[in-house]
Design a protein around this motif. Structure first.
Motif, PDB file in Angstrom:
ATOM      1  N   TYR A   1      -4.071   9.516  31.420  1.00 35.82           N
ATOM      2  CA  TYR A   1      -3.915   8.090  31.147  1.00 35.82           C
ATOM      3  C   TYR A   1      -5.176   7.306  31.525  1.00 35.82           C
ATOM      4  CZ  TYR A   1       1.083   8.985  30.554  1.00 35.82           C
ATOM      5  OH  TYR A   1       2.298   9.448  30.123  1.00 35.82           O
ATOM      6  N   PRO A   2      -5.595   6.375  30.680  1.00 36.63           N
ATOM      7  CA  PRO A   2      -6.771   5.564  31.008  1.00 36.63           C
ATOM      8  C   PRO A   2      -6.465   4.619  32.167  1.00 36.63           C
ATOM      9  CG  PRO A   2      -5.730   4.752  29.016  1.00 36.63           C
ATOM     10  CD  PRO A   2      -5.029   6.023  29.357  1.00 36.63           C
ATOM     11  N   ALA A   3      -7.442   4.454  33.036  1.00 32.74           N
ATOM     12  CA  ALA A   3      -7.313   3.591  34.201  1.00 32.74           C
ATOM     13  C   ALA A   3      -8.432   2.554  34.192  1.00 32.74           C
ATOM     14  CB  ALA A   3      -7.333   4.426  35.480  1.00 32.74           C
ATOM     15  N   ALA A   4      -8.531   1.819  35.269  1.00 26.04           N
ATOM     16  CA  ALA A   4      -9.524   0.751  35.357  1.00 26.04           C
ATOM     17  C   ALA A   4     -10.938   1.306  35.406  1.00 26.04           C
ATOM     18  CB  ALA A   4      -9.256  -0.093  36.606  1.00 26.04           C
ATOM     19  N   ASP A   5     -11.893   0.456  35.022  1.00 28.07           N
ATOM     20  CA  ASP A   5     -13.321   0.734  35.194  1.00 28.07           C
ATOM     21  C   ASP A   5     -13.778   2.018  34.511  1.00 28.07           C
ATOM     22  OD1 ASP A   5     -13.489  -1.586  36.806  1.00 28.07           O
ATOM     23  OD2 ASP A   5     -12.824  -0.434  38.545  1.00 28.07           O
ATOM     24  N   GLY A   6     -13.196   2.305  33.340  1.00 28.81           N
ATOM     25  CA  GLY A   6     -13.639   3.455  32.560  1.00 28.81           C
ATOM     26  C   GLY A   6     -13.210   4.795  33.110  1.00 28.81           C
TER      27      GLY A   6
END
Length: 291
Positions: free
Chosen positions: A44-49
């Motif tokens: 899953y994509p998270a914060a700050d790339g």
């Protein structure tokens, strides 16, 4: 930490109702012979790339029905930690007997089954794993010891780990949603992961139905399910949508309630679980990687 907006693709082409996130079920869902709702929370994509690492935390329903080849899968993954969010009475009905080569460390706490089951009536309940939305905020305190044990192990780099309950949707769903939030995953993606349970559950592997009558006199959970079966028949085992009457995910309602109670999810981790800013940073360091 700049939280992911939720407007990015997760992995492949399965759409979600909440935002434009999509989920790679071919990689995420792990269908063992005796498993229910077993999946990897990675990708899953998270914060700050960043994105959540694969193979660090698995979520599941009950493990009692796993067979020989299933335990080989556990050995191959090198599972180090298990957090069982079930009550003592649930464990009596469907005990987990670890048959892997190296027993993992158990990081869960015990609690009284009466808190969840003694005041629930067959008329009010939907069936196995269907814990009403109003109970989710109660989980935040009831399961605090177990949540703390799991998150402390993960922030120490003790992984892979498995967190599970009976159906792997309500209690496990809240644990995973809270963790993903602290990791900077967007709410629409958290919702998408949570709502997969309705599709991925296999209730026949969640509870030992054959033994319910035998222990019902002394076991509040067995008695509860016996009454449900008598009233509604086998339909009680059919997974139900995890949304309220307006279509809102129950876990989202719970997270909003936790934010009102503690001020933020991060503050809940700090004040209720003892997982402060430094430990939360460790969680991100161990569980995230560049996307």
């Amino acid at each position: 930490m700049r939280r992911c907006s939720g407007q990015c693709n997760v992995l492949s082409a399965r759409p979600c109702r909440f935002g434009r996130s999509v989920i790679d079920l071919d990689r995420r869902h792990i269908r063992l012979n005796g498993s229910s709702n077993l999946r990897d929370i990675g990708g899953y994509p998270a914060a700050d790339g960043m994105r959540v690492k694969w193979g660090k935390l698995f979520r599941s329903g009950s493990l009692w029905a796993l067979n020989g080849s299933d335990w080989r899968w556990m050995d191959e993954r090198g599972i180090r930690v298990v957090c069982d969010l079930r009550s003592a009475a649930e464990r009596e009905i469907a005990p987990t007997v670890w048959r892997g080569k190296v027993p993992p460390r158990s990081v869960d706490g015990s609690y009284d089954s009466d808190v969840l089951f003694s005041r629930r009536t067959p008329k009010e309940s939907l069936g196995i794993g269907a814990l009403e939305g109003g109970l989710y905020l109660k989980f935040a305190r009831l399961l605090a010891k177990s949540f703390a044990g799991l998150f402390d192990a993960l922030q120490s780099g003790e992984a892979p780990a498995i967190v599970h309950c009976t159906a792997g949707q309500d209690r496990t769903g809240l644990a995973v949603a809270l963790l993903l939030d602290v990791l900077g995953v967007a709410r629409p993606t958290i919702h998408a992961d949570y709502l997969l349970s309705t599709e991925l559950r296999r209730p026949e592997f969640e509870l030992d139905r054959a033994g319910l009558n035998e222990v019902a006199e002394r076991n509040v959970v067995a008695a509860y399910y016996v009454r449900l079966i008598e009233r509604h028949g086998p339909t009680i085992f059919t997974p139900q949508p995890l949304v309220d009457s307006m279509g809102r995910p129950l876990v989202d309602i719970a997270m909003d309630a936790i934010e009102r109670e503690w001020g933020s999810i991060e503050a809940y981790f700090d004040e209720e679980l003892g997982i402060g800013p430094a430990e939360q940073a460790n969680l991100r360091a161990h569980l995230l990687e560049p996307a």
